[in-house]
Write a protein that holds these residues in place. Structure first.
Motif, PDB file in Angstrom:
ATOM      1  N   UNK A  91       0.773  -1.280  -0.052  1.00 47.93           N
ATOM      2  CA  UNK A  91       0.035  -0.024   0.100  1.00 47.93           C
ATOM      3  C   UNK A  91       0.830   1.214  -0.007  1.00 47.93           C
ATOM      4  N   UNK A  92       0.635   1.994  -1.234  1.00 47.92           N
ATOM      5  CA  UNK A  92       1.369   3.340  -1.174  1.00 47.92           C
ATOM      6  C   UNK A  92       0.785   4.383  -0.294  1.00 47.92           C
ATOM      7  N   UNK A  93       1.590   5.264   0.388  1.00 43.70           N
ATOM      8  CA  UNK A  93       0.928   6.020   1.545  1.00 43.70           C
ATOM      9  C   UNK A  93       1.620   7.310   1.326  1.00 43.70           C
ATOM     10  N   UNK A  94       0.656   8.429   1.697  1.00 42.03           N
ATOM     11  CA  UNK A  94       1.096   9.575   1.774  1.00 42.03           C
ATOM     12  C   UNK A  94       0.170  10.183   2.580  1.00 42.03           C
ATOM     13  N   UNK A  95       0.718  10.477   3.815  1.00 42.55           N
ATOM     14  CA  UNK A  95      -0.289  11.175   5.009  1.00 42.55           C
ATOM     15  C   UNK A  95      -0.887  12.666   4.729  1.00 42.55           C
ATOM     16  N   UNK A  96      -0.289  13.175   3.729  1.00 45.25           N
ATOM     17  CA  UNK A  96      -0.831  14.680   3.467  1.00 45.25           C
ATOM     18  C   UNK A  96      -0.800  15.401   4.702  1.00 45.25           C
ATOM     19  N   UNK A  97      -1.781  16.234   4.781  1.00 40.53           N
ATOM     20  CA  UNK A  97      -1.807  17.332   5.931  1.00 40.53           C
ATOM     21  C   UNK A  97      -2.008  16.625   7.291  1.00 40.53           C
ATOM     22  N   UNK A  98      -2.074  15.364   7.356  1.00 40.66           N
ATOM     23  CA  UNK A  98      -2.313  14.711   8.577  1.00 40.66           C
ATOM     24  C   UNK A  98      -1.084  14.133   9.250  1.00 40.66           C
ATOM     25  N   UNK A  99       0.041  14.268   8.434  1.00 35.45           N
ATOM     26  CA  UNK A  99       1.461  13.746   9.226  1.00 35.45           C
ATOM     27  C   UNK A  99       2.118  14.421   9.989  1.00 35.45           C
ATOM     28  N   UNK A 100       3.125  14.041  10.623  1.00 31.97           N
ATOM     29  CA  UNK A 100       4.030  14.428  11.687  1.00 31.97           C
ATOM     30  C   UNK A 100       3.279  14.427  12.894  1.00 31.97           C
ATOM     31  N   UNK A 101       2.735  13.066  13.372  1.00 28.41           N
ATOM     32  CA  UNK A 101       2.083  12.928  14.646  1.00 28.41           C
ATOM     33  C   UNK A 101       2.486  11.802  15.112  1.00 28.41           C
ATOM     34  N   UNK A 102       2.277  11.651  16.666  1.00 28.25           N
ATOM     35  CA  UNK A 102       2.895  10.430  17.157  1.00 28.25           C
ATOM     36  C   UNK A 102       2.000   9.210  16.826  1.00 28.25           C
ATOM     37  N   UNK A 103       2.565   8.062  17.247  1.00 28.77           N
ATOM     38  CA  UNK A 103       1.929   6.837  16.632  1.00 28.77           C
ATOM     39  C   UNK A 103       0.612   6.712  17.643  1.00 28.77           C
ATOM     40  N   UNK A 104      -0.184   5.957  17.320  1.00 31.24           N
ATOM     41  CA  UNK A 104      -1.673   5.587  17.694  1.00 31.24           C
ATOM     42  C   UNK A 104      -1.740   5.543  19.277  1.00 31.24           C
ATOM     43  N   UNK A 105      -0.884   4.840  19.950  1.00 27.97           N
ATOM     44  CA  UNK A 105      -1.091   4.547  21.238  1.00 27.97           C
ATOM     45  C   UNK A 105      -0.586   5.752  21.815  1.00 27.97           C
ATOM     46  N   UNK A 106      -0.163   6.636  21.401  1.00 31.76           N
ATOM     47  CA  UNK A 106       0.484   7.811  21.940  1.00 31.76           C
ATOM     48  C   UNK A 106      -0.515   9.138  21.736  1.00 31.76           C
ATOM     49  N   UNK A 107      -1.529   8.666  21.029  1.00 30.32           N
ATOM     50  CA  UNK A 107      -2.501   9.613  20.891  1.00 30.32           C
ATOM     51  C   UNK A 107      -2.513  10.507  19.672  1.00 30.32           C
ATOM     52  N   UNK A 108      -1.595  10.232  18.530  1.00 30.98           N
ATOM     53  CA  UNK A 108      -1.631  10.569  17.482  1.00 30.98           C
ATOM     54  C   UNK A 108      -1.348  12.416  17.594  1.00 30.98           C
ATOM     55  N   UNK A 109      -0.559  12.628  18.421  1.00 31.57           N
ATOM     56  CA  UNK A 109      -0.374  14.187  18.826  1.00 31.57           C
ATOM     57  C   UNK A 109       0.486  14.770  17.709  1.00 31.57           C
ATOM     58  N   UNK A 110       0.351  16.099  17.110  1.00 31.64           N
ATOM     59  CA  UNK A 110       1.125  16.475  16.543  1.00 31.64           C
ATOM     60  C   UNK A 110       2.657  16.724  17.148  1.00 31.64           C
ATOM     61  N   UNK A 111       3.555  16.453  16.327  1.00 34.86           N
ATOM     62  CA  UNK A 111       5.096  16.383  16.782  1.00 34.86           C
ATOM     63  C   UNK A 111       5.711  18.067  16.087  1.00 34.86           C
ATOM     64  N   UNK A 115      11.224  18.912  17.939  1.00 38.26           N
ATOM     65  CA  UNK A 115      11.219  17.540  18.515  1.00 38.26           C
ATOM     66  C   UNK A 115      11.043  16.544  17.484  1.00 38.26           C
ATOM     67  N   UNK A 116      11.336  16.974  16.371  1.00 38.42           N
ATOM     68  CA  UNK A 116      11.891  15.864  15.397  1.00 38.42           C
ATOM     69  C   UNK A 116      10.658  15.629  14.498  1.00 38.42           C
ATOM     70  N   UNK A 117       9.687  16.660  14.364  1.00 36.39           N
ATOM     71  CA  UNK A 117       8.467  16.698  13.339  1.00 36.39           C
ATOM     72  C   UNK A 117       8.718  17.124  12.114  1.00 36.39           C
ATOM     73  N   UNK A 118       7.920  17.198  11.241  1.00 37.44           N
ATOM     74  CA  UNK A 118       8.243  17.780   9.836  1.00 37.44           C
ATOM     75  C   UNK A 118       6.962  18.647   9.479  1.00 37.44           C
ATOM     76  N   UNK A 119       7.118  19.392   8.059  1.00 40.22           N
ATOM     77  CA  UNK A 119       6.184  20.325   7.853  1.00 40.22           C
ATOM     78  C   UNK A 119       5.057  19.444   7.075  1.00 40.22           C
ATOM     79  N   UNK A 120       3.943  18.809   7.211  1.00 42.38           N
ATOM     80  CA  UNK A 120       3.048  18.230   6.349  1.00 42.38           C
ATOM     81  C   UNK A 120       2.612  18.964   5.195  1.00 42.38           C
ATOM     82  N   UNK A 121       2.689  18.131   4.037  1.00 41.55           N
ATOM     83  CA  UNK A 121       2.184  18.656   2.814  1.00 41.55           C
ATOM     84  C   UNK A 121       1.146  17.968   2.246  1.00 41.55           C
ATOM     85  N   UNK A 122       0.215  18.924   1.962  1.00 38.14           N
ATOM     86  CA  UNK A 122      -1.288  18.420   1.299  1.00 38.14           C
ATOM     87  C   UNK A 122      -1.381  18.531  -0.062  1.00 38.14           C
ATOM     88  N   UNK A 123      -2.316  18.331  -0.831  1.00 40.79           N
ATOM     89  CA  UNK A 123      -2.443  18.502  -2.271  1.00 40.79           C
ATOM     90  C   UNK A 123      -3.258  20.051  -2.348  1.00 40.79           C
TER      91      UNK A 123
END
Length: 141
Positions: A91-111, A115-123
């Protein structure tokens, strides 16, 4: 894909394992994918794999943007092809504007960037506020 023949109609859907490092899968994936490949399924789809580092949802997503990512995935694919009967997909994947979050069990909070996050890019200029299902338009600039 028209010539693809499966031995049966059992399909293992892609499952996000959030166990990769810099996009490279780990030994966990060898065990996980290997066991599913020999399960009797006709098709095994490898988890959502980001096409670029900024396309990840979390820092632990698997990826296919580098030679290192491909090399890390190779042992699991070789095992699955040698011992399993399932055809393989990914499955090819691009999170778009939802990216740069913690893993699910950490609440998918923005990073944060620092703190090591990145700038999400959407279409588009539409952005998704954290923890909201409502889209808001934010003009560029």
């Amino acid at each position: 894909m028209r010539s693809l023949e499966l031995p049966n109609r059992i399909v293992v859907s892609p499952m996000g394992q959030y166990s990769a490092s810099e996009g490279s899968v780990s030994e966990w994936h060898l065990m996980h994918l290997g066991s599913l490949a020999v399960s009797g399924a006709g098709l095994l789809i490898i988890e959502a794999s980001a096409v670029s580092p900024n396309g990840r949802l979390s820092p632990n997503d698997s990826g296919i943007w580098s030679d290192a990512n491909a090399a890390a995935l190779e042992p699991a694919v070789k095992f699955a092809r040698k011992f399993g009967g399932a055809k393989l997909g990914i499955q090819l994947w691009h999170a778009g504007r939802k990216g740069s979050v913690t893993v699910a069990w950490e609440g998918q909070k923005p990073i944060a960037l620092d703190k090591g996050g990145w700038s999400p890019e959407g279409a588009s200029a539409w952005s998704l506020p954290p923890h909201s299902a409502t889209l808001q338009y934010r003009p560029p600039g």
